[in-house]
Design a protein around this motif. Structure first.
Motif, PDB file in Angstrom:
ATOM      1  N   ILE A 138    -106.561  45.036  53.535  1.00 31.57           N
ATOM      2  CA  ILE A 138    -105.661  45.017  52.385  1.00 31.57           C
ATOM      3  C   ILE A 138    -106.173  46.022  51.344  1.00 31.57           C
ATOM      4  CG2 ILE A 138    -104.913  42.607  52.660  1.00 31.57           C
ATOM      5  CD1 ILE A 138    -106.939  41.946  50.350  1.00 31.57           C
ATOM      6  N   LEU A 139    -105.322  46.324  50.407  1.00 29.23           N
ATOM      7  CA  LEU A 139    -105.743  47.216  49.325  1.00 29.23           C
ATOM      8  C   LEU A 139    -105.922  46.414  48.044  1.00 29.23           C
ATOM      9  CD1 LEU A 139    -103.234  50.183  49.853  1.00 29.23           C
ATOM     10  CD2 LEU A 139    -105.616  50.023  50.651  1.00 29.23           C
ATOM     11  N   HIS A 140    -106.988  46.717  47.333  1.00 27.81           N
ATOM     12  CA  HIS A 140    -107.078  46.267  45.953  1.00 27.81           C
ATOM     13  C   HIS A 140    -106.788  47.485  45.088  1.00 27.81           C
ATOM     14  CE1 HIS A 140    -109.389  42.182  46.094  1.00 27.81           C
ATOM     15  NE2 HIS A 140    -108.214  42.144  46.680  1.00 27.81           N
ATOM     16  N   ILE A 141    -106.085  47.234  43.996  1.00 22.39           N
ATOM     17  CA  ILE A 141    -105.580  48.355  43.206  1.00 22.39           C
ATOM     18  C   ILE A 141    -106.234  48.346  41.835  1.00 22.39           C
ATOM     19  CG2 ILE A 141    -103.456  49.479  42.388  1.00 22.39           C
ATOM     20  CD1 ILE A 141    -103.561  49.021  45.442  1.00 22.39           C
ATOM     21  N   GLN A 142    -106.815  49.488  41.464  1.00 24.65           N
ATOM     22  CA  GLN A 142    -107.418  49.591  40.128  1.00 24.65           C
ATOM     23  C   GLN A 142    -106.626  50.596  39.294  1.00 24.65           C
ATOM     24  OE1 GLN A 142    -111.495  51.076  39.736  1.00 24.65           O
ATOM     25  NE2 GLN A 142    -111.809  49.651  38.035  1.00 24.65           N
ATOM     26  N   PRO A 143    -105.989  50.098  38.209  1.00 17.19           N
ATOM     27  CA  PRO A 143    -105.157  50.986  37.388  1.00 17.19           C
ATOM     28  C   PRO A 143    -105.975  52.052  36.667  1.00 17.19           C
ATOM     29  CG  PRO A 143    -104.897  48.668  36.734  1.00 17.19           C
ATOM     30  CD  PRO A 143    -105.997  48.715  37.717  1.00 17.19           C
TER      31      PRO A 143
ATOM     32  N   LEU B 190    -108.180  50.719  46.808  1.00  8.19           N
ATOM     33  CA  LEU B 190    -109.517  50.528  47.366  1.00  8.19           C
ATOM     34  C   LEU B 190    -109.435  49.529  48.518  1.00  8.19           C
ATOM     35  CD1 LEU B 190    -111.074  50.452  43.851  1.00  8.19           C
ATOM     36  CD2 LEU B 190    -111.680  52.155  45.596  1.00  8.19           C
ATOM     37  N   LEU B 191    -110.035  49.907  49.631  1.00  9.60           N
ATOM     38  CA  LEU B 191    -109.865  49.128  50.856  1.00  9.60           C
ATOM     39  C   LEU B 191    -110.731  47.867  50.867  1.00  9.60           C
ATOM     40  CD1 LEU B 191    -108.317  49.323  53.533  1.00  9.60           C
ATOM     41  CD2 LEU B 191    -110.347  50.414  54.510  1.00  9.60           C
ATOM     42  N   ARG B 192    -110.141  46.774  51.299  1.00 18.99           N
ATOM     43  CA  ARG B 192    -110.852  45.511  51.492  1.00 18.99           C
ATOM     44  C   ARG B 192    -110.502  44.969  52.864  1.00 18.99           C
ATOM     45  NH1 ARG B 192    -112.794  47.600  47.672  1.00 18.99           N
ATOM     46  NH2 ARG B 192    -112.671  46.954  45.505  1.00 18.99           N
ATOM     47  N   TRP B 193    -111.445  44.233  53.446  1.00 15.93           N
ATOM     48  CA  TRP B 193    -111.207  43.625  54.744  1.00 15.93           C
ATOM     49  C   TRP B 193    -111.230  42.116  54.583  1.00 15.93           C
ATOM     50  CZ3 TRP B 193    -114.969  44.523  59.507  1.00 15.93           C
ATOM     51  CH2 TRP B 193    -114.495  43.785  60.601  1.00 15.93           C
TER      52      TRP B 193
ATOM     53  N   LEU C 158    -114.477  41.469  52.543  1.00 10.62           N
ATOM     54  CA  LEU C 158    -115.543  42.464  52.686  1.00 10.62           C
ATOM     55  C   LEU C 158    -115.169  43.752  51.954  1.00 10.62           C
ATOM     56  CD1 LEU C 158    -116.480  42.051  56.483  1.00 10.62           C
ATOM     57  CD2 LEU C 158    -117.461  40.873  54.494  1.00 10.62           C
ATOM     58  N   TYR C 159    -116.194  44.430  51.406  1.00 10.33           N
ATOM     59  CA  TYR C 159    -116.016  45.655  50.627  1.00 10.33           C
ATOM     60  C   TYR C 159    -116.402  46.878  51.463  1.00 10.33           C
ATOM     61  CZ  TYR C 159    -115.092  42.767  46.616  1.00 10.33           C
ATOM     62  OH  TYR C 159    -114.492  41.882  45.772  1.00 10.33           O
ATOM     63  N   PRO C 160    -115.951  48.056  51.039  1.00 17.80           N
ATOM     64  CA  PRO C 160    -116.221  49.256  51.836  1.00 17.80           C
ATOM     65  C   PRO C 160    -117.689  49.402  52.252  1.00 17.80           C
ATOM     66  CG  PRO C 160    -114.776  49.817  50.018  1.00 17.80           C
ATOM     67  CD  PRO C 160    -115.153  48.376  49.837  1.00 17.80           C
ATOM     68  N   GLY C 161    -118.590  49.099  51.345  1.00 18.81           N
ATOM     69  CA  GLY C 161    -120.022  49.211  51.655  1.00 18.81           C
ATOM     70  C   GLY C 161    -120.452  48.322  52.810  1.00 18.81           C
ATOM     71  N   ASP C 162    -119.717  47.220  53.034  1.00 17.54           N
ATOM     72  CA  ASP C 162    -120.077  46.280  54.099  1.00 17.54           C
ATOM     73  C   ASP C 162    -119.678  46.780  55.483  1.00 17.54           C
ATOM     74  OD1 ASP C 162    -120.826  44.506  52.062  1.00 17.54           O
ATOM     75  OD2 ASP C 162    -118.800  43.663  51.943  1.00 17.54           O
TER      76      ASP C 162
END
Ligand code: C2E
Ligand code: MG
Ligand code: MG
Ligand code: MG
Length: 269
Positions: A34-39, A53-56, A64-68
């Protein structure tokens, strides 16, 4: 004995890696990303765009965050597939927006130097949609093969009218010569300079220099990682155009972003 323990640990690590790979393949097929969106805001705190920003959404491990997971994605050469998924999600989001603003997606080095990338873009986005898309490419990636990057960006901008931002700008030592030849729209000033704006005189000078340089090249600047009111106000004084960071808004689920767009001002730049 100790060697045996080491082997066990290593075996476990490798098992984990392969489990992760299987999970990733499953996740791509089953749309667990899914995407999280930062304005992104202007001086009046009106929304001018947003970064996706991509989330799993992992069924067992939670969000989970991109770094994971990016290290595993890289390791197993799955970046192209993942980018295709991100473009698909971004397209759906753009179609859903109650007021249109530009949506930025992060594009890795593996993508922009691949043959498939342009095909993806032009097959996913028609003319009406693509003008709302912004491709964020890090300065580090651009300087890996500057001439190739210039060729590609020149071509896709001419054919597809997509916006391009240089992400994490200031960390890659790209020369003015290159910058002049790169047909980009936005420079995103790296978070590290914003963080140390009041702590390190050098960082203050770097930000001011980037802003002046951008102005003379006709580019807009976006400061990332704006965490305090003081940073927001000082960056405005320096002449930064747009702002992104926890002080203004954290990355949020798509629905919350759509709600925010409906209730707050937004301007198109
Ligand atoms: P980035 O493109 O520089 O994205 C900004 C990162 O800073 C995001 O982390 C965001 O949540 C975080 N951030 C935003 N405002 C603040 C703030 O005020 N303070 C602090 N400390 N952090 C802030 P996130 O979401 O964990 O993403 C990390 C990186 O992963 C991104 O850095 C980007 O390089 C990469 N990434 C994210 N999504 C994608 C994607 O879809 N594709 C690719 N290739 N890379 C992605
Ligand atoms: Mg980015
Ligand atoms: Mg960035
Ligand atoms: Mg960054």
């Amino acid at each position: 004995n100790s060697i045996q323990i080491f082997d066990e640990a290593m075996k476990k690590q490798i098992d984990n890696l392969y489990t992760m790979k299987e999970d990733l393949e499953y996740a791509l097929q089953n749309h667990e990303f899914i995407l999280h969106i930062q304005p992104q805001f202007d001086h009046n705190k009106s929304i001018v765009g947003a970064e996706a920003l991509l989330r799993w959404q992992h069924p067992q491990k939670g969000l989970l965050y991109p770094g994971d997971f990016f290290p595993v994605v890289e390791e197993f050469g799955m970046m192209t597939q993942l980018t295709e998924e991100v473009l698909y999600l971004a397209k759906q989001l753009i179609q859903k927006l109650p007021k249109k603003v530009r949506i930025a997606v992060n594009i890795s080095g593996r993508d922009i130097y691949s043959e498939q990338f342009e095909t993806f873009l032009s097959s996913y986005f028609d003319k009406e949609l693509i003008c709302w898309l912004d491709l964020e490419i890090t300065e580090q990636v651009l300087i890996q093969d500057v001439n190739k990057a210039i060729d590609l960006i020149t071509r896709i901008k001419k054919e597809l009218a997509v916006a391009v931002s240089i992400d994490d700008f200031g960390t890659g030592y790209s020369s003015l010569q290159y910058l002049k030849r790169l047909p980009v729209d936005f420079l995103k000033i790296d978070r590290s300079f914003v963080q140390d704006l009041f702590k390190d005189k050098n960082d203050y000078v770097i930000v001011a220099t980037i802003v002046n340089m951008a102005k003379s090249l006709g580019l807009k600047t976006i400061a990332e990682g704006v965490e305090t009111k003081e940073q927001f106000e000082e960056l405005q004084k320096i002449g930064v155009d747009f702002f992104q960071g926890y002080y203004l808004a954290k990355p949020m689920p798509e629905d919350s972003f759509i709600e925010l767009l409906q209730t707050s001002g937004s301007v198109v730049h």
